[in-house]
Design a protein around this motif. Structure first.
Motif, PDB file in Angstrom:
ATOM      1  N   VAL A 188       9.300   7.974 -12.334  1.00 32.56           N
ATOM      2  CA  VAL A 188      10.507   7.172 -12.083  1.00 32.56           C
ATOM      3  C   VAL A 188      10.335   5.771 -12.669  1.00 32.56           C
ATOM      4  CG1 VAL A 188      12.025   6.207 -10.302  1.00 32.56           C
ATOM      5  CG2 VAL A 188      11.124   8.535 -10.047  1.00 32.56           C
ATOM      6  N   LYS A 189       9.189   5.161 -12.464  1.00 28.68           N
ATOM      7  CA  LYS A 189       8.916   3.834 -13.020  1.00 28.68           C
ATOM      8  C   LYS A 189       9.074   3.839 -14.537  1.00 28.68           C
ATOM      9  CE  LYS A 189       5.170   0.426 -13.344  1.00 28.68           C
ATOM     10  NZ  LYS A 189       3.780   0.160 -12.933  1.00 28.68           N
ATOM     11  N   ASP A 190       8.521   4.854 -15.189  1.00 26.09           N
ATOM     12  CA  ASP A 190       8.618   4.965 -16.641  1.00 26.09           C
ATOM     13  C   ASP A 190      10.079   5.107 -17.085  1.00 26.09           C
ATOM     14  OD1 ASP A 190       7.188   5.484 -19.314  1.00 26.09           O
ATOM     15  OD2 ASP A 190       8.484   7.256 -19.129  1.00 26.09           O
ATOM     16  N   ALA A 191      10.829   5.930 -16.378  1.00 28.30           N
ATOM     17  CA  ALA A 191      12.242   6.122 -16.726  1.00 28.30           C
ATOM     18  C   ALA A 191      13.026   4.819 -16.583  1.00 28.30           C
ATOM     19  CB  ALA A 191      12.854   7.218 -15.849  1.00 28.30           C
ATOM     20  N   ILE A 192      12.757   4.076 -15.532  1.00 31.57           N
ATOM     21  CA  ILE A 192      13.441   2.791 -15.334  1.00 31.57           C
ATOM     22  C   ILE A 192      13.103   1.837 -16.472  1.00 31.57           C
ATOM     23  CG2 ILE A 192      13.518   0.724 -13.872  1.00 31.57           C
ATOM     24  CD1 ILE A 192      13.177   2.682 -11.453  1.00 31.57           C
ATOM     25  N   GLN A 193      11.824   1.782 -16.826  1.00 30.91           N
ATOM     26  CA  GLN A 193      11.399   0.890 -17.911  1.00 30.91           C
ATOM     27  C   GLN A 193      12.024   1.280 -19.251  1.00 30.91           C
ATOM     28  OE1 GLN A 193       7.137   1.194 -17.478  1.00 30.91           O
ATOM     29  NE2 GLN A 193       7.040  -0.560 -16.076  1.00 30.91           N
ATOM     30  N   LYS A 194      12.320   2.563 -19.432  1.00 34.62           N
ATOM     31  CA  LYS A 194      12.921   3.030 -20.679  1.00 34.62           C
ATOM     32  C   LYS A 194      14.448   3.038 -20.637  1.00 34.62           C
ATOM     33  CE  LYS A 194       9.024   5.817 -22.186  1.00 34.62           C
ATOM     34  NZ  LYS A 194       8.506   7.170 -22.417  1.00 34.62           N
ATOM     35  N   GLY A 195      15.025   2.566 -19.524  1.00 37.39           N
ATOM     36  CA  GLY A 195      16.476   2.499 -19.413  1.00 37.39           C
ATOM     37  C   GLY A 195      17.140   3.765 -18.915  1.00 37.39           C
ATOM     38  N   ASN A 196      16.351   4.715 -18.422  1.00 43.42           N
ATOM     39  CA  ASN A 196      16.892   5.972 -17.892  1.00 43.42           C
ATOM     40  C   ASN A 196      16.736   6.047 -16.373  1.00 43.42           C
ATOM     41  OD1 ASN A 196      17.350   6.888 -20.565  1.00 43.42           O
ATOM     42  ND2 ASN A 196      15.208   7.509 -20.706  1.00 43.42           N
ATOM     43  N   GLY A 197      16.758   4.899 -15.741  1.00 43.26           N
ATOM     44  CA  GLY A 197      16.470   4.837 -14.314  1.00 43.26           C
ATOM     45  C   GLY A 197      17.468   5.547 -13.436  1.00 43.26           C
ATOM     46  N   ASP A 198      18.750   5.463 -13.774  1.00 44.39           N
ATOM     47  CA  ASP A 198      19.760   6.079 -12.904  1.00 44.39           C
ATOM     48  C   ASP A 198      19.532   7.575 -12.749  1.00 44.39           C
ATOM     49  OD1 ASP A 198      20.999   3.679 -12.392  1.00 44.39           O
ATOM     50  OD2 ASP A 198      22.548   3.948 -13.927  1.00 44.39           O
ATOM     51  N   GLU A 199      19.273   8.243 -13.856  1.00 44.36           N
ATOM     52  CA  GLU A 199      19.048   9.697 -13.807  1.00 44.36           C
ATOM     53  C   GLU A 199      17.788  10.016 -13.003  1.00 44.36           C
ATOM     54  OE1 GLU A 199      17.865  13.346 -16.801  1.00 44.36           O
ATOM     55  OE2 GLU A 199      18.977  11.653 -17.636  1.00 44.36           O
ATOM     56  N   ALA A 200      16.719   9.260 -13.226  1.00 45.67           N
ATOM     57  CA  ALA A 200      15.461   9.498 -12.517  1.00 45.67           C
ATOM     58  C   ALA A 200      15.609   9.232 -11.024  1.00 45.67           C
ATOM     59  CB  ALA A 200      14.354   8.635 -13.103  1.00 45.67           C
ATOM     60  N   ILE A 201      16.341   8.180 -10.681  1.00 37.19           N
ATOM     61  CA  ILE A 201      16.548   7.862  -9.260  1.00 37.19           C
ATOM     62  C   ILE A 201      17.406   8.928  -8.600  1.00 37.19           C
ATOM     63  CG2 ILE A 201      17.649   6.228  -7.679  1.00 37.19           C
ATOM     64  CD1 ILE A 201      16.647   3.997  -9.648  1.00 37.19           C
ATOM     65  N   ASP A 202      18.456   9.388  -9.304  1.00 37.59           N
ATOM     66  CA  ASP A 202      19.288  10.470  -8.751  1.00 37.59           C
ATOM     67  C   ASP A 202      18.460  11.724  -8.494  1.00 37.59           C
ATOM     68  OD1 ASP A 202      21.514   8.831  -8.854  1.00 37.59           O
ATOM     69  OD2 ASP A 202      22.332   9.748 -10.691  1.00 37.59           O
ATOM     70  N   GLU A 203      17.600  12.061  -9.449  1.00 32.08           N
ATOM     71  CA  GLU A 203      16.738  13.228  -9.292  1.00 32.08           C
ATOM     72  C   GLU A 203      15.783  13.039  -8.111  1.00 32.08           C
ATOM     73  OE1 GLU A 203      14.169  15.853 -12.350  1.00 32.08           O
ATOM     74  OE2 GLU A 203      13.450  13.786 -12.121  1.00 32.08           O
ATOM     75  N   LEU A 204      15.213  11.845  -8.004  1.00 31.70           N
ATOM     76  CA  LEU A 204      14.298  11.541  -6.911  1.00 31.70           C
ATOM     77  C   LEU A 204      15.010  11.642  -5.563  1.00 31.70           C
ATOM     78  CD1 LEU A 204      11.550  10.526  -5.833  1.00 31.70           C
ATOM     79  CD2 LEU A 204      12.410   8.202  -6.180  1.00 31.70           C
ATOM     80  N   MET A 205      16.193  11.068  -5.481  1.00 34.76           N
ATOM     81  CA  MET A 205      16.925  11.096  -4.212  1.00 34.76           C
ATOM     82  C   MET A 205      17.314  12.523  -3.830  1.00 34.76           C
ATOM     83  SD  MET A 205      16.574   8.141  -3.188  1.00 34.76           S
ATOM     84  CE  MET A 205      17.383   8.537  -1.651  1.00 34.76           C
ATOM     85  N   LYS A 206      17.639  13.333  -4.822  1.00 35.23           N
ATOM     86  CA  LYS A 206      17.972  14.737  -4.542  1.00 35.23           C
ATOM     87  C   LYS A 206      16.775  15.453  -3.925  1.00 35.23           C
ATOM     88  CE  LYS A 206      19.539  18.959  -6.802  1.00 35.23           C
ATOM     89  NZ  LYS A 206      19.877  19.595  -8.072  1.00 35.23           N
ATOM     90  N   VAL A 207      15.597  15.232  -4.504  1.00 32.38           N
ATOM     91  CA  VAL A 207      14.407  15.908  -3.978  1.00 32.38           C
ATOM     92  C   VAL A 207      14.001  15.316  -2.619  1.00 32.38           C
ATOM     93  CG1 VAL A 207      12.543  14.592  -5.075  1.00 32.38           C
ATOM     94  CG2 VAL A 207      12.252  17.010  -4.648  1.00 32.38           C
ATOM     95  N   VAL A 208      14.200  14.027  -2.415  1.00 37.49           N
ATOM     96  CA  VAL A 208      13.894  13.413  -1.115  1.00 37.49           C
ATOM     97  C   VAL A 208      14.794  14.021  -0.038  1.00 37.49           C
ATOM     98  CG1 VAL A 208      14.030  11.274   0.236  1.00 37.49           C
ATOM     99  CG2 VAL A 208      12.916  11.258  -2.006  1.00 37.49           C
TER     100      VAL A 208
END
Length: 105
Positions: free
Chosen positions: A80-100
Motif C-alpha cells: 500500500v505504501k508503494d502504491a501511494i508513493q507511485k500515485g495509485n493509492g486510492d486503488e490500493a486503499i480500496d483493496e486494503l479496506m475490502k480485505v479488512v
C-alpha cells in the motif's frame, strides 16, 4: 471463491517479496494452527467436554487472527505504501479496506 473455498489468485505479486525468515515464520505459525485443528478433531473423536473444545477453537481463532493481522501490517507497510508513493493509492486503499472488512467479519 472456487469450489474448494479458496480465493482465486489475483495475479498480483508483493512489492517486496517476503524474506525466507518471514515465510518460515508464517508457515511455522500455520503448521502450529494445523496441529491445533488436528488436536480438536481428536478431542471430538474422544468425546471431550464441549467447553474444552470451545477453548481450543478460541485459541485457533486468535492464532489465525494474529497471522492475518501480521500479513495485513506487512501489506500496508510495503504494497500500500508503494502504491501511494507511485500515485495509485486510492486503488490500493480500496483493496486494503475490502480485505479488512472481509477479515473482520
Amino acid at each position: 471463491m472456487t469450489e474448494n473455498h479458496l480465493p482465486e489468485d489475483s495475479g498480483k505479486q508483493p512489492v517486496k517479496p517476503r524474506t525466507q525468515d518471514e515465510k518460515m515464520a508464517v508457515l511455522n505459525r500455520l503448521k502450529r494452527i494445523e496441529g491445533q485443528v488436528r488436536g480438536i478433531q481428536k478431542m471430538v473423536e474422544d468425546d471431550r467436554y464441549c467447553v474444552d473444545i470451545l477453548v481450543q477453537i478460541s485459541a485457533i481463532n486468535n492464532a489465525l487472527n494474529k497471522v492475518g493481522y501480521n500479513l495485513l501490517e506487512r501489506h500496508t507497510h510495503h504494497c500500500v505504501k508503494d502504491a501511494i508513493q507511485k500515485g495509485n493509492g486510492d486503488e490500493a486503499i480500496d483493496e486494503l479496506m475490502k480485505v479488512v472488512r472481509q477479515f473482520s467479519k
